[in-house]
Design an enzyme around this catalytic site. Structure first.
Site, short mmCIF file in Angstrom:
data_model
loop_
_atom_site.label_atom_id
_atom_site.label_comp_id
_atom_site.label_asym_id
_atom_site.label_seq_id
_atom_site.Cartn_x
_atom_site.Cartn_y
_atom_site.Cartn_z
N HIS A 22 37.53 56.22 30.52
CA HIS A 22 38.78 55.81 29.88
C HIS A 22 39.89 55.65 30.91
O HIS A 22 40.10 56.54 31.73
CB HIS A 22 39.18 56.84 28.82
CG HIS A 22 40.46 56.50 28.14
ND1 HIS A 22 41.57 57.30 28.25
CD2 HIS A 22 40.81 55.47 27.36
CE1 HIS A 22 42.55 56.76 27.55
NE2 HIS A 22 42.11 55.65 27.00
N ASP A 66 41.50 49.52 26.35
CA ASP A 66 42.31 50.71 26.11
C ASP A 66 43.32 50.46 24.98
O ASP A 66 44.09 49.50 25.03
CB ASP A 66 43.05 51.08 27.41
CG ASP A 66 43.57 52.51 27.40
OD1 ASP A 66 43.79 53.08 26.31
OD2 ASP A 66 43.78 53.04 28.50
N TYR A 116 48.14 43.10 43.30
CA TYR A 116 47.33 43.52 44.45
C TYR A 116 47.33 45.04 44.59
O TYR A 116 46.28 45.65 44.83
CB TYR A 116 47.85 42.90 45.74
CG TYR A 116 47.57 41.43 45.91
CD1 TYR A 116 46.39 40.86 45.47
CD2 TYR A 116 48.50 40.62 46.55
CE1 TYR A 116 46.14 39.50 45.64
CE2 TYR A 116 48.25 39.26 46.73
CZ TYR A 116 47.07 38.71 46.28
OH TYR A 116 46.82 37.38 46.45
#
Length: 146
Positions: A22, A66, A116
């Site tokens: 998770h 999620d 990034y």
């Protein structure tokens, strides 16, 4: 071979998806993304010859997003001044809508350099041969509820 598993998902990729917990993040990168340098602390899986949409669709068949964050799917924002069209984002939103009831509301954007930085913290990066520009997508794993 296994029944019910999209053939595009290699044994290596299936193993990584299963290992993730998770809130772990997975980046599916386009062909221009610096996967190896961003993924120094991650697992980098090569999927050259495949595009992001087909992998995204296959992964979301198995990968819960999620539910504790507003945007479990994030795209790299276009840099100011770049004259780039991103029709692939609409494709991503359609795919996400097939697997998450929030639909396109589950998809957010992250500024390029922040993307990034977040990618450096990802559990895994899938390097594809996707030729569309700004076609990188980051997924945050949720929990499997049966």
């Amino acid at each position: 071979m296994l029944k019910g598993i999209p053939q595009i998902l290699s044994p290596e990729l299936l193993k990584v998806l299963c290992e993730m917990g998770h809130s772990d993040r997975l980046v599916i990168s386009d062909g221009n993304f610096p996967a190896e340098s961003m993924g120094k602390d991650a697992i980098v899986i090569r999927c050259d010859g495949h595009g992001v949409p087909e992998l995204l669709d296959a992964i979301l068949q198995l990968f819960p997003l999620d539910t504790y964050v507003d945007h479990p799917v994030n795209l790299m924002e276009v840099m100011p001044g770049d004259q780039v069209e991103t029709p692939i984002w609409d494709t991503y939103k359609e795919i996400v809508s097939k697997y998450d009831e929030r639909g396109s509301k589950a998809v957010g954007n992250i500024e390029r350099f922040e993307f990034y930085e977040e990618a450096k913290k990802a559990y895994a990066i899938i390097a594809t041969g996707e030729s569309a520009l700004y076609a990188n997508v980051m997924l945050q794993k949720g929990v499997v509820v049966e």
